[in-house]
Design an enzyme around this catalytic site. Structure first.
Site, short mmCIF file in Angstrom:
data_model
loop_
_atom_site.label_atom_id
_atom_site.label_comp_id
_atom_site.label_asym_id
_atom_site.label_seq_id
_atom_site.Cartn_x
_atom_site.Cartn_y
_atom_site.Cartn_z
N ASN A 50 -37.54 31.64 -11.09
CA ASN A 50 -36.55 32.37 -11.89
C ASN A 50 -35.93 33.44 -11.56
OD1 ASN A 50 -34.65 32.03 -14.69
ND2 ASN A 50 -36.02 33.35 -15.69
N GLY A 93 -34.26 27.60 -22.20
CA GLY A 93 -34.55 26.41 -23.06
C GLY A 93 -34.56 25.21 -22.59
N TYR A 138 -23.40 19.80 -16.04
CA TYR A 138 -22.75 18.45 -15.93
C TYR A 138 -21.17 18.69 -15.98
CZ TYR A 138 -22.80 19.13 -21.12
OH TYR A 138 -22.56 19.41 -22.46
N GLY A 156 -34.89 28.07 -13.26
CA GLY A 156 -34.63 28.66 -14.52
C GLY A 156 -36.07 28.40 -15.36
N ASP A 181 -44.04 16.66 -32.98
CA ASP A 181 -45.16 17.18 -32.19
C ASP A 181 -44.21 17.89 -30.72
OD1 ASP A 181 -47.04 16.51 -33.72
OD2 ASP A 181 -47.94 14.84 -32.13
N SER A 191 -20.44 16.14 -28.02
CA SER A 191 -21.25 15.29 -29.05
C SER A 191 -20.33 14.67 -29.99
CB SER A 191 -22.26 16.13 -29.95
OG SER A 191 -23.34 16.91 -28.93
N LYS A 209 -31.17 27.07 -31.36
CA LYS A 209 -32.26 26.04 -31.28
C LYS A 209 -33.56 26.55 -31.64
CE LYS A 209 -30.29 23.04 -27.77
NZ LYS A 209 -30.37 22.51 -26.25
N ASP A 267 -34.51 16.88 -26.07
CA ASP A 267 -33.78 17.13 -24.70
C ASP A 267 -34.99 16.52 -23.77
OD1 ASP A 267 -31.48 18.25 -24.89
OD2 ASP A 267 -32.13 20.20 -25.26
N ARG A 276 -40.01 35.94 -16.95
CA ARG A 276 -39.98 34.64 -18.01
C ARG A 276 -40.32 33.48 -17.38
NH1 ARG A 276 -33.91 33.43 -20.03
NH2 ARG A 276 -34.57 32.39 -21.81
P1 NAP Z 1 -30.69 29.73 -21.32
O1 NAP Z 1 -31.91 29.46 -22.20
O2 NAP Z 1 -29.68 30.67 -21.61
O3 NAP Z 1 -31.31 29.93 -19.70
C1 NAP Z 1 -30.48 30.32 -18.68
C2 NAP Z 1 -31.25 30.16 -17.45
O4 NAP Z 1 -30.21 30.42 -16.32
C3 NAP Z 1 -32.10 31.45 -17.16
O5 NAP Z 1 -33.17 30.89 -16.44
C4 NAP Z 1 -31.30 32.38 -16.44
O6 NAP Z 1 -32.23 33.08 -15.86
C5 NAP Z 1 -30.63 31.61 -15.52
N1 NAP Z 1 -29.31 32.26 -15.14
C6 NAP Z 1 -28.11 32.66 -16.03
N2 NAP Z 1 -27.36 33.39 -15.06
C7 NAP Z 1 -28.08 33.59 -14.09
C8 NAP Z 1 -27.63 34.11 -12.69
N3 NAP Z 1 -26.61 34.77 -12.70
N4 NAP Z 1 -28.40 34.34 -11.65
C9 NAP Z 1 -29.64 33.59 -11.64
N5 NAP Z 1 -30.07 32.91 -13.02
C10 NAP Z 1 -29.25 32.80 -13.87
O7 NAP Z 1 -29.79 28.24 -21.12
P2 NAP Z 1 -30.31 26.82 -21.14
O8 NAP Z 1 -30.29 26.25 -22.70
O9 NAP Z 1 -31.52 26.73 -20.67
O10 NAP Z 1 -29.27 26.16 -20.30
C11 NAP Z 1 -29.18 26.21 -18.87
C12 NAP Z 1 -28.43 25.26 -18.47
O11 NAP Z 1 -28.68 23.86 -18.69
C13 NAP Z 1 -26.81 25.29 -19.02
O12 NAP Z 1 -25.90 24.99 -17.74
C14 NAP Z 1 -26.63 24.19 -20.21
O13 NAP Z 1 -25.37 23.70 -20.37
C15 NAP Z 1 -27.48 23.33 -19.33
N6 NAP Z 1 -28.08 22.17 -20.36
C16 NAP Z 1 -27.84 20.88 -20.03
C17 NAP Z 1 -28.42 20.03 -21.03
C18 NAP Z 1 -27.95 18.54 -20.70
O14 NAP Z 1 -28.13 17.86 -21.55
N7 NAP Z 1 -27.48 18.23 -19.51
C19 NAP Z 1 -29.35 20.44 -22.21
C20 NAP Z 1 -29.64 21.72 -22.23
C21 NAP Z 1 -29.04 22.54 -21.36
P3 NAP Z 1 -32.73 34.55 -16.44
O15 NAP Z 1 -34.07 34.28 -17.43
O16 NAP Z 1 -33.19 35.43 -15.48
O17 NAP Z 1 -31.81 35.31 -17.27
#
Ligand code: NAP
Length: 287
Positions: free
Chosen positions: A159, A138, A226, A135, A85, A24, A73, A109, A164
């Site tokens: 997921n 968040g 990314y 997934g 909202d 950022s 967050k 997001d 979840r």
């Molecule tokens: P989060 O809330 O921690 O959620 C992680 C997700 O990944 C959950 O669904 C989790 O499943 C799953 N997961 C993690 N390890 C796993 C494994 N070994 N096997 C299967 N599923 C697994 O994280 P988040 O904030 O949603 O972020 C998720 C990804 O999106 C990250 O890589 C983050 O960097 C990316 N992201 C990108 C942007 C962007 O602007 N491009 C914005 C936000 C996030 P469980 O529920 O089973 O644990």
């Protein structure tokens, strides 16, 4: 009559734990420089215990606002005085600013995800009947909200932890359903869109081990991850004739509205900005 002295240049920051990986500052620094605006954007590493009081004293610390990243967050949503909202719908805030001294919060997001697809896969939502989201964290929550906003008929969430996915489906109502991770191969043939919203496939994390057999050519596949920019999921999807969108666009587009709140101009996501961030990713994670 003499003019009033200009106030101090606005300062914003990203707050996370850890936060040194964040791109950022690079994004906002580029916009400040190219728009010729006075201001700065830094990093603040703040522990979960210290976060609520940090946010409540943001203005006293000299900031006009901030971005909030993992793991703060949800706490940011609970701490702001006024939530948009969109933020209320998800109970998650990633962008904070002041209006008349009152702490406001938004979730950008959702618009980041939708704007990225609009830019890189134009027409993606036209007649889209079914989207699959891997997934339920968040990122998935914001992505599902964006898909529903754009009238995708049905969203199926898969997921690792089934509960979840079910909680997320209940949260959004009847246009969202949960399915088992193992059901992906049967669901793929009906999908107009596939989104990876897990952290799988990210450098340093396990691979996203799914087969795309059955994916319709012409479907859109996008990854929230990314780093690397081209994940194995996107590579395989492209080989199967899908349109692919990487996760960097979501990051760049989500940043714009915060910048406007803090520095007074709505910036553009340009090829130059993208190239700058791509070079930074490649420098820190050579292919
Ligand atoms: P989060 O809330 O921690 O959620 C992680 C997700 O990944 C959950 O669904 C989790 O499943 C799953 N997961 C993690 N390890 C796993 C494994 N070994 N096997 C299967 N599923 C697994 O994280 P988040 O904030 O949603 O972020 C998720 C990804 O999106 C990250 O890589 C983050 O960097 C990316 N992201 C990108 C942007 C962007 O602007 N491009 C914005 C936000 C996030 P469980 O529920 O089973 O644990």
């Amino acid at each position: 009559m003499s003019e009033a002295a200009p106030g101090p240049a606005p300062r914003a920051c990203i707050v996370g734990w850890p936060v040194k990986h964040s791109r950022s500052p690079l994004i906002h620094g580029h916009w400040l420089e190219t728009l010729g605006l006075a201001g700065s954007y830094g990093r603040e590493e703040v522990s979960p215990e210290a976060f609520p009081s940090f946010l409540k004293t943001l203005q006293a610390r000299g900031y006009v606002g901030c971005n909030v990243t993992v793991p703060h967050k949800e706490a940011a949503y609970r701490t702001v005085e006024v939530a948009t909202d969109r933020a209320r719908a998800l109970e998650v805030v990633n962008t904070v600013w002041f209006e008349n001294g009152v702490l406001h919060g938004d979730n950008t997001d959702i618009v980041g995800f939708v704007s990225s697809l609009d830019a890189d896969a134009p027409g993606w939502a036209d007649g889209a009947g079914h989207a699959l989201v891997l997934g339920a964290g968040g990122a998935a929550r914001a992505i599902v909200a964006g898909l529903l906003d754009r009238q995708v008929g049905l969203v199926t969430v898969l997921n690792r932890t089934r509960d979840r996915a079910e909680t997320l489906a209940r949260f959004f109502g009847k246009r969202v359903q949960a399915a088992r991770w193992e059901d992906l191969s049967q669901l793929l043939h009906s999908a107009d869109l596939l989104v990876n919203a897990t952290s799988l496939g990210m450098t340093g994390q396990p691979a996203l081990d799914v087969s795309l057999e059955g994916l319709r050519p012409g479907a859109v596949v996008t990854d929230a991850v990314y780093v690397p920019l081209e994940t194995p999921l996107l590579r395989e999807a492209r080989a199967r004739g899908a349109r692919t969108v990487d996760g960097l666009g979501m990051l760049l587009h989500q940043a714009a509205s915060g910048f406007e709140h803090w520095f007074g101009r709505l910036p553009e996501v340009t090829p130059e900005l993208r190239a700058l961030v791509v070079a930074d990713i490649q420098k820190s994670h050579p292919a």
